[in-house]
Design a protein around this motif. Structure first.
Motif, PDB file in Angstrom:
ATOM      1  N   LYS A 184      45.413  43.409  19.299  1.00  0.00           N
ATOM      2  CA  LYS A 184      44.378  44.399  20.247  1.00  0.00           C
ATOM      3  C   LYS A 184      43.406  45.023  19.024  1.00  0.00           C
ATOM      4  O   LYS A 184      42.330  45.187  19.211  1.00  0.00           O
ATOM      5  N   TYR A 185      43.924  45.373  17.883  1.00  0.00           N
ATOM      6  CA  TYR A 185      43.233  45.942  16.717  1.00  0.00           C
ATOM      7  C   TYR A 185      41.761  45.174  16.552  1.00  0.00           C
ATOM      8  O   TYR A 185      40.556  45.597  16.232  1.00  0.00           O
TER       9      TYR A 185
ATOM     10  N   LYS B 121      40.340  42.885  18.694  1.00  0.00           N
ATOM     11  CA  LYS B 121      39.586  42.441  19.731  1.00  0.00           C
ATOM     12  C   LYS B 121      38.139  43.028  19.884  1.00  0.00           C
ATOM     13  O   LYS B 121      37.228  42.227  20.303  1.00  0.00           O
TER      14      LYS B 121
ATOM     15  N   ASP C  83      34.868  41.045  20.944  1.00  0.00           N
ATOM     16  CA  ASP C  83      34.145  41.047  22.284  1.00  0.00           C
ATOM     17  C   ASP C  83      32.864  41.429  22.116  1.00  0.00           C
ATOM     18  O   ASP C  83      31.976  41.089  23.081  1.00  0.00           O
ATOM     19  N   ARG C  84      32.440  42.042  21.272  1.00  0.00           N
ATOM     20  CA  ARG C  84      31.008  42.571  20.942  1.00  0.00           C
ATOM     21  C   ARG C  84      30.116  41.367  20.473  1.00  0.00           C
ATOM     22  O   ARG C  84      29.098  41.418  20.570  1.00  0.00           O
TER      23      ARG C  84
ATOM     24  N   SER D 174      44.952  48.086   9.716  1.00  0.00           N
ATOM     25  CA  SER D 174      45.527  48.913  10.771  1.00  0.00           C
ATOM     26  C   SER D 174      47.030  48.566  11.145  1.00  0.00           C
ATOM     27  O   SER D 174      47.711  49.504  11.912  1.00  0.00           O
TER      28      SER D 174
ATOM     29  N   PHE E 116      28.412  55.255  11.188  1.00  0.00           N
ATOM     30  CA  PHE E 116      29.031  56.461  12.024  1.00  0.00           C
ATOM     31  C   PHE E 116      28.283  57.718  11.624  1.00  0.00           C
ATOM     32  O   PHE E 116      28.150  58.457  12.592  1.00  0.00           O
TER      33      PHE E 116
ATOM     34  N   GLU F 178      47.346  53.090  25.357  1.00  0.00           N
ATOM     35  CA  GLU F 178      46.716  51.965  24.825  1.00  0.00           C
ATOM     36  C   GLU F 178      45.931  52.123  23.479  1.00  0.00           C
ATOM     37  O   GLU F 178      44.840  52.401  23.358  1.00  0.00           O
TER      38      GLU F 178
ATOM     39  N   LYS G  62      45.756  50.742  20.507  1.00  0.00           N
ATOM     40  CA  LYS G  62      45.385  49.766  19.295  1.00  0.00           C
ATOM     41  C   LYS G  62      43.953  49.661  19.150  1.00  0.00           C
ATOM     42  O   LYS G  62      43.414  49.257  17.994  1.00  0.00           O
ATOM     43  N   TYR G  63      43.224  49.290  20.372  1.00  0.00           N
ATOM     44  CA  TYR G  63      41.811  48.765  20.061  1.00  0.00           C
ATOM     45  C   TYR G  63      41.058  49.950  19.539  1.00  0.00           C
ATOM     46  O   TYR G  63      39.963  49.682  18.675  1.00  0.00           O
TER      47      TYR G  63
ATOM     48  N   LYS H 171      42.147  52.311  17.180  1.00  0.00           N
ATOM     49  CA  LYS H 171      42.735  52.702  15.992  1.00  0.00           C
ATOM     50  C   LYS H 171      41.906  52.374  14.813  1.00  0.00           C
ATOM     51  O   LYS H 171      41.660  53.225  13.530  1.00  0.00           O
ATOM     52  N   PRO H 172      41.342  51.267  14.652  1.00  0.00           N
ATOM     53  CA  PRO H 172      40.646  50.852  13.379  1.00  0.00           C
ATOM     54  C   PRO H 172      39.445  51.830  13.107  1.00  0.00           C
ATOM     55  O   PRO H 172      39.356  52.153  11.931  1.00  0.00           O
TER      56      PRO H 172
ATOM     57  N   ASP I  43      41.161  54.962  11.728  1.00  0.00           N
ATOM     58  CA  ASP I  43      41.465  54.771  10.305  1.00  0.00           C
ATOM     59  C   ASP I  43      40.509  54.761   9.380  1.00  0.00           C
ATOM     60  O   ASP I  43      40.715  55.254   8.164  1.00  0.00           O
TER      61      ASP I  43
ATOM     62  N   CYS J 197      33.840  60.525  16.719  1.00  0.00           N
ATOM     63  CA  CYS J 197      34.798  59.370  16.303  1.00  0.00           C
ATOM     64  C   CYS J 197      35.691  59.384  17.491  1.00  0.00           C
ATOM     65  O   CYS J 197      36.064  58.260  17.937  1.00  0.00           O
TER      66      CYS J 197
ATOM     67  N   LEU K 194      35.262  59.934  20.514  1.00  0.00           N
ATOM     68  CA  LEU K 194      34.542  59.220  21.585  1.00  0.00           C
ATOM     69  C   LEU K 194      34.242  57.902  21.385  1.00  0.00           C
ATOM     70  O   LEU K 194      34.342  56.890  22.257  1.00  0.00           O
TER      71      LEU K 194
ATOM     72  N   ASN L  30      35.283  54.584  23.463  1.00  0.00           N
ATOM     73  CA  ASN L  30      34.416  53.642  23.798  1.00  0.00           C
ATOM     74  C   ASN L  30      34.851  52.156  23.721  1.00  0.00           C
ATOM     75  O   ASN L  30      34.912  51.294  24.400  1.00  0.00           O
ATOM     76  N   SER L  31      35.500  52.004  22.447  1.00  0.00           N
ATOM     77  CA  SER L  31      35.766  50.592  21.891  1.00  0.00           C
ATOM     78  C   SER L  31      37.110  50.211  22.994  1.00  0.00           C
ATOM     79  O   SER L  31      37.308  49.200  23.200  1.00  0.00           O
TER      80      SER L  31
ATOM     81  N   ARG M  72      36.083  49.479  26.264  1.00  0.00           N
ATOM     82  CA  ARG M  72      35.049  48.282  26.406  1.00  0.00           C
ATOM     83  C   ARG M  72      36.298  46.805  26.393  1.00  0.00           C
ATOM     84  O   ARG M  72      35.752  45.913  26.939  1.00  0.00           O
ATOM     85  N   SER M  73      37.333  46.933  25.822  1.00  0.00           N
ATOM     86  CA  SER M  73      38.114  45.901  25.427  1.00  0.00           C
ATOM     87  C   SER M  73      39.306  45.857  26.315  1.00  0.00           C
ATOM     88  O   SER M  73      40.064  44.900  26.665  1.00  0.00           O
TER      89      SER M  73
ATOM     90  N   LEU N 104      37.484  65.750  27.668  1.00  0.00           N
ATOM     91  CA  LEU N 104      37.154  65.953  26.068  1.00  0.00           C
ATOM     92  C   LEU N 104      37.475  67.667  25.817  1.00  0.00           C
ATOM     93  O   LEU N 104      36.886  68.511  26.746  1.00  0.00           O
TER      94      LEU N 104
END
Lengths: 246, 246
Positions: free
Chosen positions: A153-154, A156, A160-161, A186, A234, B151, B153-154, B156-157, B160, B175, B177, B181-182, B185-186, B196
């Motif tokens: 998952k980290y 992906k 995807d993009r 991560s 960012f 969910e 993991k997507y 987290k990067p 981090d 950050c 948001l 978003n990531s 998307r995944s 929020l």
């Protein structure tokens, strides 16, 4: 845990796998998860594996043993198509299941494995499959040009993009390494070295094949540039407009 | 599934939660996962929830019911510290466990929930906790300024790489948001709208509180800029040097 991914692109195939194996944090080791069976000018077959190491090693040993047989249902060097080769692998997975699953269950362990299997056999285009614990499998389609197993998952969101079937193999390789970079950053259970293999369509030999360690200058460089670039990106994105509401 | 996260920063707290609930892909609905108990000039308490919706709603109903009691062990408005309030929540989780877990098990379902609980009670600094199915909990420490449930993991990067305790609340909100978003998307099981909430330290009232829907111009804009920026960044990173090895 493990993280492996492969891409099926117009120009060929990209495979990447980490090599961290753990059974609890007290037992972290390095084991390769990429195996290659190559017969120049005829076929290149690659397996990436996730799951119980005893199972995946057993399956690989059966494939190696079968490679000495004259039976085209056992020998992946004699399989006429990638589909037939995937069936051979699936049958070996079922053989190990018959041998081990009951005993694992007695010890509270699952029969857990998944394989990514890809390559090209002369007479066909390159193909890419995902083989499950049950020995059944799916083939990677036009619309989803990559497959992942393990801690997927980290890494992906970047796939995807970015990944499209028509992208060149070197940018695709860069993307695979960034996906691994994010995952390694991560999640402690995924680690270097990375095994990387790039197969160019219709070459019928392994193209790029590298083991990427901590000190690999390219991997270090893109990891650093990617981290800096993300933080810069960012920074330049606008802040939310709600800061003065309080 | 669900994705919720919260950050504990020097300037205050940021909470964000999606609102997709599913029990199989045939049963996808929108349910809010953020609940707020506020007493201006005294306390702001926020709960984000993941897991079985029947359980999390039950816990929230018990909290609401307890809020009418004179017993400081049942009423989160009477708790003297965030720790005491977390104990009240943990006790309600255990009450629901006693009531439901056995019946769920008979139907093959787990007693699964996790809560993020944060806020500030007058006399203390803001605090942030994660409460588990067992009713026990941990507090967010100096070194790990965010907590995630569902969910996780997507998204987290980006956390981090970017989140530090000394960052301002609006960049932190940006950050949060982007992390959502990531994930959206995944992963199909995480979806809009996003709830929020931004709490400014020592304000003892809810600061920013928004529901972000598909048509939110800021969320659209940063999603688009982030996607474009990532693809541009990817393009400018150097390709691997192994392209001419074949």
């Amino acid at each position: 845990m493990t993280y492996c991914l492969a891409m099926s692109l117009e120009q060929g195939l990209v495979f990447a796998s980490d090599s961290r194996t753990n059974a609890g944090v007290d037992h972290v080791s390095t084991f390769r998860k990429m195996r290659i069976w190559e017969k120049p000018d005829d076929r290149v077959l690659v397996v990436l594996s996730a799951g119980n190491l005893a199972i995946t090693q057993y399956v690989a040993a059966l494939v190696d043993q079968g490679a000495k047989s004259d039976d085209p249902k056992k020998n992946i060097y004699l399989a006429e198509t990638m589909f037939d080769a995937a069936r051979i692998l699936g049958a070996y997975v079922r053989e190990v299941h018959g041998h081990d699953a009951k005993h694992l269950k007695e010890h509270g362990a699952e029969f857990a494995l998944s394989l990514i299997f890809g390559g090209q056999i002369k007479g066909e285009a390159p193909r890419l499959f995902m083989i499950y614990s049950a020995g059944n499998f799916i083939e990677c389609g036009e619309d989803s040009p990559f497959l992942q197993i393990g801690e997927t998952k980290y890494g992906k969101p970047i796939l995807d993009r970015v990944v499209t079937r028509d992208m060149d193999l070197m940018p695709a390789t860069k993307c695979a390494l960034l996906s691994l970079n994010s995952t390694i950053r991560s999640n402690l259970t995924v680690g270097l070295p990375i095994d990387l293999l790039v197969y160019h369509k219709d070459e019928f030999k392994v193209g790029v094949h590298h083991t990427i360690r901590e000190d690999d200058p390219y991997f270090q460089k893109i990891g650093q540039l990617w981290g800096e670039g993300l933080r810069n990106l960012f920074q330049v994105l606008p802040d939310p407009p709600w800061g003065d509401e309080v």
